[in-house]
Design a protein around this motif. Structure first.
Motif, mmCIF file in Angstrom:
data_model
loop_
_atom_site.group_PDB
_atom_site.id
_atom_site.type_symbol
_atom_site.label_atom_id
_atom_site.label_comp_id
_atom_site.label_asym_id
_atom_site.label_seq_id
_atom_site.Cartn_x
_atom_site.Cartn_y
_atom_site.Cartn_z
ATOM 1 N N TYR A 128 0.855 -1.173 0.000
ATOM 2 C CA TYR A 128 0.000 0.000 0.000
ATOM 3 C C TYR A 128 0.898 1.232 0.000
ATOM 4 C CZ TYR A 128 -3.480 -3.332 1.647
ATOM 5 O OH TYR A 128 -4.306 -4.416 1.778
ATOM 6 N N ALA A 153 0.776 5.144 1.173
ATOM 7 C CA ALA A 153 0.047 6.168 1.927
ATOM 8 C C ALA A 153 0.688 7.512 1.594
ATOM 9 C CB ALA A 153 0.121 5.879 3.419
ATOM 10 N N VAL A 173 -5.804 6.350 8.594
ATOM 11 C CA VAL A 173 -5.978 7.047 7.309
ATOM 12 C C VAL A 173 -5.969 6.042 6.163
ATOM 13 C CG1 VAL A 173 -4.877 8.668 5.698
ATOM 14 C CG2 VAL A 173 -5.062 9.250 8.125
ATOM 15 N N VAL A 174 -5.041 5.095 6.193
ATOM 16 C CA VAL A 174 -4.977 4.056 5.171
ATOM 17 C C VAL A 174 -6.275 3.245 5.176
ATOM 18 C CG1 VAL A 174 -3.802 1.926 4.471
ATOM 19 C CG2 VAL A 174 -2.459 3.922 5.167
ATOM 20 N N GLU A 176 -9.252 4.144 6.182
ATOM 21 C CA GLU A 176 -10.367 4.947 5.666
ATOM 22 C C GLU A 176 -10.372 4.900 4.134
ATOM 23 O OE1 GLU A 176 -11.667 9.599 5.686
ATOM 24 O OE2 GLU A 176 -10.941 8.737 7.569
ATOM 25 N N ASP A 177 -9.188 5.031 3.534
ATOM 26 C CA ASP A 177 -9.076 4.965 2.084
ATOM 27 C C ASP A 177 -9.463 3.574 1.572
ATOM 28 O OD1 ASP A 177 -8.348 6.064 -0.503
ATOM 29 O OD2 ASP A 177 -6.564 4.777 -0.390
ATOM 30 N N HIS A 226 -13.231 3.176 1.604
ATOM 31 C CA HIS A 226 -13.861 3.898 0.490
ATOM 32 C C HIS A 226 -13.746 3.114 -0.821
ATOM 33 C CE1 HIS A 226 -14.621 7.071 3.149
ATOM 34 N NE2 HIS A 226 -13.962 8.070 2.596
ATOM 35 N N GLN A 227 -12.696 2.292 -0.930
ATOM 36 C CA GLN A 227 -12.494 1.471 -2.130
ATOM 37 C C GLN A 227 -13.198 0.120 -2.031
ATOM 38 O OE1 GLN A 227 -8.345 1.211 -3.536
ATOM 39 N NE2 GLN A 227 -7.876 2.768 -1.997
#
Length: 96
Positions: free
Chosen positions: A25, A27, A42-43, A45-46, A49-50
């Protein structure tokens, strides 16, 4: 505010009986003021969303007291700073 890009290799395994693998990944724009666990938030959350399953990690107090956040970072338990838990380890300890 200073930001960095962090390349992560995270062990992903669906269950104890399934095969696992390291998944990469990236970030981007991570604040150096964040803790390592905040960066993982934060990772995650992303990833959410995906539509991707978030990275599972333990974090209880996030105050450097309980030690539940014991991650292996760059081959070292809790990361590069001696006597520092992962939740108290700030991203300024890492390079872009």
């Amino acid at each position: 505010m200073s930001t960095i890009t962090v390349n992560l290799k995270v062990w992903r395994q669906a269950s104890k009986d399934s095969e696992g693998e390291f998944v990469k990944y990236v970030a981007k724009d991570i604040s150096t003021h964040m803790s390592f666990l905040e960066m993982l938030d934060v990772v995650n959350e992303d990833l959410s969303h995906q539509g991707i399953e978030p990275i599972a990690f333990e974090s209880d107090c996030r105050e450097g007291i309980c030690g539940a956040c014991s991650l292996v970072i760059n081959g070292t338990p809790h990361g590069p700073q001696k006597a520092t838990t992962s939740c108290q380890l700030h991203m300024r300890a890492f390079n872009d």
